[in-house]
Design a protein around this motif. Structure first.
Motif, PDB file in Angstrom:
ATOM      1  N   ALA A  83       0.892  -1.173   0.000  1.00 24.74           N
ATOM      2  CA  ALA A  83       0.000   0.000   0.000  1.00 24.74           C
ATOM      3  C   ALA A  83       0.919   1.208   0.000  1.00 24.74           C
ATOM      4  CB  ALA A  83      -0.884  -0.013   1.236  1.00 24.74           C
ATOM      5  N   PRO A  84       1.422   1.535  -1.154  1.00 23.15           N
ATOM      6  CA  PRO A  84       2.540   2.482  -1.173  1.00 23.15           C
ATOM      7  C   PRO A  84       2.209   3.875  -0.687  1.00 23.15           C
ATOM      8  CG  PRO A  84       1.906   1.799  -3.413  1.00 23.15           C
ATOM      9  CD  PRO A  84       1.018   1.105  -2.478  1.00 23.15           C
ATOM     10  N   ARG A  85       1.049   4.378  -0.966  1.00 20.01           N
ATOM     11  CA  ARG A  85       0.770   5.758  -0.575  1.00 20.01           C
ATOM     12  C   ARG A  85      -0.529   5.789   0.228  1.00 20.01           C
ATOM     13  NH1 ARG A  85       1.736   5.080  -5.663  1.00 20.01           N
ATOM     14  NH2 ARG A  85       3.711   5.754  -6.534  1.00 20.01           N
ATOM     15  N   ALA A  86      -0.400   6.179   1.444  1.00 22.18           N
ATOM     16  CA  ALA A  86      -1.567   6.147   2.318  1.00 22.18           C
ATOM     17  C   ALA A  86      -2.572   7.207   1.908  1.00 22.18           C
ATOM     18  CB  ALA A  86      -1.113   6.395   3.760  1.00 22.18           C
ATOM     19  N   GLY A  87      -3.848   6.781   1.779  1.00 21.65           N
ATOM     20  CA  GLY A  87      -4.937   7.731   1.605  1.00 21.65           C
ATOM     21  C   GLY A  87      -4.953   8.433   0.266  1.00 21.65           C
ATOM     22  N   SER A  88      -4.277   7.882  -0.741  1.00 18.59           N
ATOM     23  CA  SER A  88      -4.217   8.643  -1.986  1.00 18.59           C
ATOM     24  C   SER A  88      -4.778   7.861  -3.144  1.00 18.59           C
ATOM     25  CB  SER A  88      -2.775   9.046  -2.288  1.00 18.59           C
ATOM     26  OG  SER A  88      -1.996   7.882  -2.445  1.00 18.59           O
ATOM     27  N   GLY A  89      -5.437   6.746  -2.895  1.00 20.56           N
ATOM     28  CA  GLY A  89      -5.989   5.969  -4.001  1.00 20.56           C
ATOM     29  C   GLY A  89      -4.886   5.313  -4.795  1.00 20.56           C
ATOM     30  N   ALA A  90      -4.229   4.362  -4.191  1.00 20.01           N
ATOM     31  CA  ALA A  90      -3.074   3.766  -4.843  1.00 20.01           C
ATOM     32  C   ALA A  90      -3.513   2.684  -5.802  1.00 20.01           C
ATOM     33  CB  ALA A  90      -2.161   3.156  -3.778  1.00 20.01           C
ATOM     34  N   HIS A  91      -2.760   2.565  -6.919  1.00 22.03           N
ATOM     35  CA  HIS A  91      -3.016   1.531  -7.900  1.00 22.03           C
ATOM     36  C   HIS A  91      -1.849   0.590  -7.972  1.00 22.03           C
ATOM     37  CE1 HIS A  91      -5.814   4.553 -10.133  1.00 22.03           C
ATOM     38  NE2 HIS A  91      -6.380   4.046  -9.055  1.00 22.03           N
ATOM     39  N   THR A  92      -2.139  -0.694  -8.267  1.00 22.41           N
ATOM     40  CA  THR A  92      -1.111  -1.647  -8.628  1.00 22.41           C
ATOM     41  C   THR A  92      -1.574  -2.318  -9.900  1.00 22.41           C
ATOM     42  OG1 THR A  92      -2.138  -3.362  -7.287  1.00 22.41           O
ATOM     43  CG2 THR A  92      -0.404  -2.072  -6.244  1.00 22.41           C
ATOM     44  N   ALA A  93      -0.691  -3.162 -10.443  1.00 19.01           N
ATOM     45  CA  ALA A  93      -1.035  -3.822 -11.699  1.00 19.01           C
ATOM     46  C   ALA A  93      -0.376  -5.180 -11.732  1.00 19.01           C
ATOM     47  CB  ALA A  93      -0.573  -2.972 -12.883  1.00 19.01           C
ATOM     48  N   VAL A  94      -0.810  -5.958 -12.687  1.00 21.07           N
ATOM     49  CA  VAL A  94      -0.217  -7.266 -12.915  1.00 21.07           C
ATOM     50  C   VAL A  94       0.121  -7.382 -14.388  1.00 21.07           C
ATOM     51  CG1 VAL A  94      -0.616  -9.750 -12.917  1.00 21.07           C
ATOM     52  CG2 VAL A  94      -1.441  -8.366 -11.012  1.00 21.07           C
ATOM     53  N   ILE A  95       1.341  -7.810 -14.669  1.00 19.82           N
ATOM     54  CA  ILE A  95       1.743  -8.040 -16.065  1.00 19.82           C
ATOM     55  C   ILE A  95       1.623  -9.529 -16.347  1.00 19.82           C
ATOM     56  CG2 ILE A  95       3.671  -8.014 -17.679  1.00 19.82           C
ATOM     57  CD1 ILE A  95       4.679  -5.501 -16.372  1.00 19.82           C
ATOM     58  N   SER A  96       1.107  -9.837 -17.492  1.00 22.04           N
ATOM     59  CA  SER A  96       1.040 -11.210 -17.941  1.00 22.04           C
ATOM     60  C   SER A  96       1.608 -11.268 -19.361  1.00 22.04           C
ATOM     61  CB  SER A  96      -0.417 -11.679 -17.929  1.00 22.04           C
ATOM     62  OG  SER A  96      -0.502 -13.001 -18.398  1.00 22.04           O
ATOM     63  N   PRO A  97       2.459 -12.243 -19.660  1.00 23.05           N
ATOM     64  CA  PRO A  97       2.941 -13.314 -18.776  1.00 23.05           C
ATOM     65  C   PRO A  97       4.039 -12.816 -17.845  1.00 23.05           C
ATOM     66  CG  PRO A  97       3.953 -13.526 -20.929  1.00 23.05           C
ATOM     67  CD  PRO A  97       3.004 -12.376 -21.021  1.00 23.05           C
ATOM     68  N   GLN A  98       4.210 -13.535 -16.744  1.00 28.88           N
ATOM     69  CA  GLN A  98       5.264 -13.219 -15.807  1.00 28.88           C
ATOM     70  C   GLN A  98       6.503 -14.036 -16.161  1.00 28.88           C
ATOM     71  OE1 GLN A  98       6.046 -11.597 -12.492  1.00 28.88           O
ATOM     72  NE2 GLN A  98       4.826 -10.148 -13.687  1.00 28.88           N
ATOM     73  N   ASP A  99       7.607 -13.329 -16.392  1.00 29.87           N
ATOM     74  CA  ASP A  99       8.914 -13.962 -16.589  1.00 29.87           C
ATOM     75  C   ASP A  99       8.911 -15.023 -17.685  1.00 29.87           C
ATOM     76  OD1 ASP A  99       9.105 -14.072 -12.973  1.00 29.87           O
ATOM     77  OD2 ASP A  99       9.412 -12.396 -14.342  1.00 29.87           O
ATOM     78  N   PRO A 100       8.490 -14.669 -18.886  1.00 27.89           N
ATOM     79  CA  PRO A 100       8.476 -15.669 -19.956  1.00 27.89           C
ATOM     80  C   PRO A 100       9.879 -15.931 -20.495  1.00 27.89           C
ATOM     81  CG  PRO A 100       7.834 -13.547 -20.823  1.00 27.89           C
ATOM     82  CD  PRO A 100       8.021 -13.362 -19.348  1.00 27.89           C
ATOM     83  N   THR A 101      10.035 -17.088 -21.071  1.00 27.41           N
ATOM     84  CA  THR A 101      11.276 -17.464 -21.758  1.00 27.41           C
ATOM     85  C   THR A 101      10.965 -17.615 -23.241  1.00 27.41           C
ATOM     86  OG1 THR A 101      12.043 -18.659 -19.803  1.00 27.41           O
ATOM     87  CG2 THR A 101      13.145 -19.128 -21.874  1.00 27.41           C
ATOM     88  N   LEU A 102      11.778 -16.960 -24.075  1.00 26.26           N
ATOM     89  CA  LEU A 102      11.462 -16.893 -25.504  1.00 26.26           C
ATOM     90  C   LEU A 102      12.709 -17.100 -26.343  1.00 26.26           C
ATOM     91  CD1 LEU A 102       9.905 -13.762 -24.355  1.00 26.26           C
ATOM     92  CD2 LEU A 102       8.437 -15.040 -25.877  1.00 26.26           C
ATOM     93  N   LEU A 103      12.498 -17.589 -27.542  1.00 29.85           N
ATOM     94  CA  LEU A 103      13.585 -17.732 -28.500  1.00 29.85           C
ATOM     95  C   LEU A 103      13.898 -16.383 -29.132  1.00 29.85           C
ATOM     96  CD1 LEU A 103      12.674 -20.984 -30.448  1.00 29.85           C
ATOM     97  CD2 LEU A 103      14.812 -20.551 -29.260  1.00 29.85           C
ATOM     98  N   ILE A 104      15.161 -16.183 -29.437  1.00 36.09           N
ATOM     99  CA  ILE A 104      15.548 -14.982 -30.175  1.00 36.09           C
ATOM    100  C   ILE A 104      14.758 -14.941 -31.485  1.00 36.09           C
ATOM    101  CG2 ILE A 104      17.442 -14.000 -31.520  1.00 36.09           C
ATOM    102  CD1 ILE A 104      19.326 -14.711 -29.316  1.00 36.09           C
ATOM    103  N   GLY A 105      14.246 -13.748 -31.790  1.00 34.82           N
ATOM    104  CA  GLY A 105      13.492 -13.586 -33.029  1.00 34.82           C
ATOM    105  C   GLY A 105      12.006 -13.832 -32.881  1.00 34.82           C
TER     106      GLY A 105
END
Lengths: 417, 203
Positions: A30-52
């Motif tokens: 809860a980074p900022r008290a009383g200020s309407g804080a937002h968080t987010a989620v990125i998908s995918p998390q930590d993917p592994t991919l081939l070059i290109g």
């Protein structure tokens, strides 16, 4: 934890992270008290991919008050803002990203893909691992210094760089029975090497191979089969060099690590003039521990090295493995008015005179005889007396002067370190 | 008498006057240690951000300052507290740091296995935090100030950190940055608080 490591992966379909740690983060975050804080989620998390390959990612915003919007969100990759045309708003709370033709990861800990709020604050992050599966390691070579240990080296596949952390594991087993063993002491003689210190059997073949593994897959080298007795080498050993006009006398002892074992030995000597890069090799020094290099240039500093091939241990029929060259020893031939031809070969110590070098000595001897003797009859007794006189006067000269005409100090150093 | 931690005599001994030089020497020694470790903590932080990749090392990088369970940054009111209370908080923080640094080291061993110097620095930091914490507690004992304050529960703190670290690589990197930052802050704070006990510092 790193993504799955079996087989190549395009966008790896990772399971969503465990719920409890996410809750813990959400409760804690809860980074900022009383200020309407937002968080987010990125998908995918930590993917592994081939070059290109390509990546489709989303950043979904949650917040208090609800109804957080994707308006104004943007992406950065490794700190650099991505062009807006790569992003699009999927819905009111989700921003999508499309990356194509990905390059290899910039750091092994993963490329940092970050979703930012309008004000630049960080809402979420995901680490991308972009690289190549490992190629088959090859060129395995192994040697034993003392018939109890084994050191192996290999080359890590045709291209080497996978942009991902690649783990190399040296495996070995007795050929006809026994379980696979894994070497544990890595990087002993370079980045791709391993040392097995003990518990090796003799007179029986081992199978040795290397396995390379990273997030995108694994590869295994061809199997090398060997008997420890056939790959015995030795550490470089010291030698001493003394000088006599156009000759250098080289002496050494047989490798101490093998002193308890019966073996034949071949030795090689190589030498060069101090300011030259061309080594001359004396090849046919078999089973001796001394050699006299003759026909050298007088008054010249030479570097000399020796190496050994211990073959025939316990009757092994293999050709044996040459040791590394010993540390070079510098020595100078004494000064003389008549320069030598510069060539050399290994002469037996105190042996019968051979062609060119001895003839020159005899000419000098005759000249000396004319001055000092009334009898011009040649005899080897007189010749020996003359040689002894020459050696004595050479030592006295070096003590008095200590400096060669070229201005260099002539040294015949003791055993190399 | 050797100046070893925890071996100071009780202040109520009737030779308290003769103890003062020893106490001062102990404080000075601990202050020097804190000063040295603060430098090391700076180096650790620099190496850490470099190995996580941009934007971690970029100026202006400001990840969310998520609280770490069991340890918080020195409060703005810290400087206004009595020195004994400050040192108690310093000691408590230094006791809470080692398990968190261990968690960070384990995670970095997976993320940066070819960074032995970073891993060694993290291991050393945990050990050094323990040593400095013990030295601060010895000073407090010598001053007659018993540590009455609430202490962090290192196992719980470490478990929370480990759980957070398991949730993703980016949050783990951020957590490690936070822990290294807290380590530097508390070392610097300890150095300052000990400095005030030395002759010439404010009473």
């Amino acid at each position: 934890m790193p993504a799955g490591r079996r087989g190549p992966a395009a966008q790896s379909a990772r399971r969503p992270p465990p719920l409890l740690p996410l809750l813990l983060l959400c409760v804690l975050g809860a980074p900022r008290a009383g200020s309407g804080a937002h968080t987010a989620v990125i998908s995918p998390q930590d993917p592994t991919l081939l070059i290109g390959s390509s990546l489709q990612a989303t950043c979904s915003v949650h917040g208090d008050p609800p109804g957080a919007t994707a308006e104004g969100l943007y992406w950065t990759l490794n700190g650099r803002r991505l062009p807006p045309e790569l992003s699009r708003v999927l819905n009111t709370s989700t921003l999508a990203l499309a990356l194509a033709n990905l390059n290899g990861s910039r750091q092994q800990s993963g490329d940092n893909l970050v979703c930012h709020a309008r004000d630049g604050s960080i809402l979420a992050g995901s680490c991308l691992y972009v690289g190549l599966p490992p190629e088959k390691p090859f060129n395995i070579s192994c040697w034993s210094k003392n018939m109890k240990d084994l050191t192996c080296r290999w080359t890590p596949g045709a291209h080497g760089e996978t942009f991902l952390h690649t783990n190399y594991s040296l495996k070995y087993k007795l050929r006809w029975y026994g379980q696979d063993n894994t070497c544990e002491e890595y990087h002993t003689v370079g980045p791709h090497s391993c040392h097995i210190p003990k518990d090796l059997a003799l007179f029986t073949p081992y199978e040795i191979w290397v396995e390379a593994t990273n997030r995108l897959g694994s590869a295994r080298s061809d199997v090398l089969t060997l008997d420890i007795l056939d790959v015995v080498s030795t550490s470089p050993f010291p030698h001493r060099v003394g000088g006599l006009e156009d000759q250098l006398s080289v002496r050494w002892v047989s490798p101490p690590a093998l002193k308890d074992f019966l073996f034949q030995a071949k030795y090689q000597i190589r030498y060069r003039v101090e300011d030259s890069v061309d080594w001359k090799v004396v090849d046919d020094v078999s089973n001796q521990t001394s050699c006299r290099l003759a026909g050298l240039k007088p008054g010249t500093v030479y570097f000399v090295q020796v190496r050994c091939n211990p073959f025939g241990i316990y009757g092994s029929k293999k050709a044996g493995i040459w040791s590394e060259w010993s540390h070079p020893t510098a020595a100078s031939t004494p000064r003389s008015e008549r320069p030598g031809p510069g060539g050399g070969a290994c002469e037996p110590r105190g042996g019968e005179p051979s062609s060119g070098p001895v003839r020159r000595e005899l000419k000098q001897f005759l000249g000396w005889l004319k001055k000092h003797a009334y009898c011009s009859n040649l005899s080897f007794r007189l010749y020996d007396q003359w040689r002894a006189w020459m050696q004595k006067s050479h030592k006295t000269r070096n003590q008095d002067e200590g400096i060669l005409p070229s201005g260099r100090r002539g040294t015949a150093r003791g055993p190399a370190r | 008498m050797t100046q070893r931690e925890g071996s100071l005599e009780a202040p109520q001994a009737d030779s308290s006057v003769s103890l003062l030089p020893h106490l001062e020497a102990k404080i000075r020694q601990t202050h020097s240690l804190a000063h040295l470790l603060t430098k090391y903590a700076e180096q650790l932080l620099q190496e850490y951000v470099q190995l996580q990749g941009d934007p971690f090392g970029l100026p202006g990088f400001s990840p969310p300052r998520l609280p770490v369970a069991g340890l918080s940054a020195p409060a703005p009111s810290h400087a206004g507290l009595p020195v004994h209370e400050r040192l108690r908080l310093d000691a408590a923080a230094l006791a809470a740091l080692p398990p968190l640094l261990d968690v960070v080291r384990r995670r970095q061993a997976e993320l940066n296995p070819r960074a032995p110097r970073l891993l060694r620095r993290l291991e050393d930091a945990a050990r050094q935090a323990r040593a400095l914490g013990a030295a601060v507690e010895a000073v407090l004992a010598a001053l007659g100030a018993v540590n009455r304050g609430p202490r962090a529960e290192p196992p719980a703190a470490a478990a929370a950190a480990a759980a957070a670290a398991a949730s993703g690589v980016f949050p783990a990197k951020v957590l490690g940055l936070r822990v290294c930052g807290l380590y530097r802050e508390w070392l610097s704070r300890t150095e300052g608080d000990l400095g005030q006990l030395l002759p010439g510092g404010p009473a």
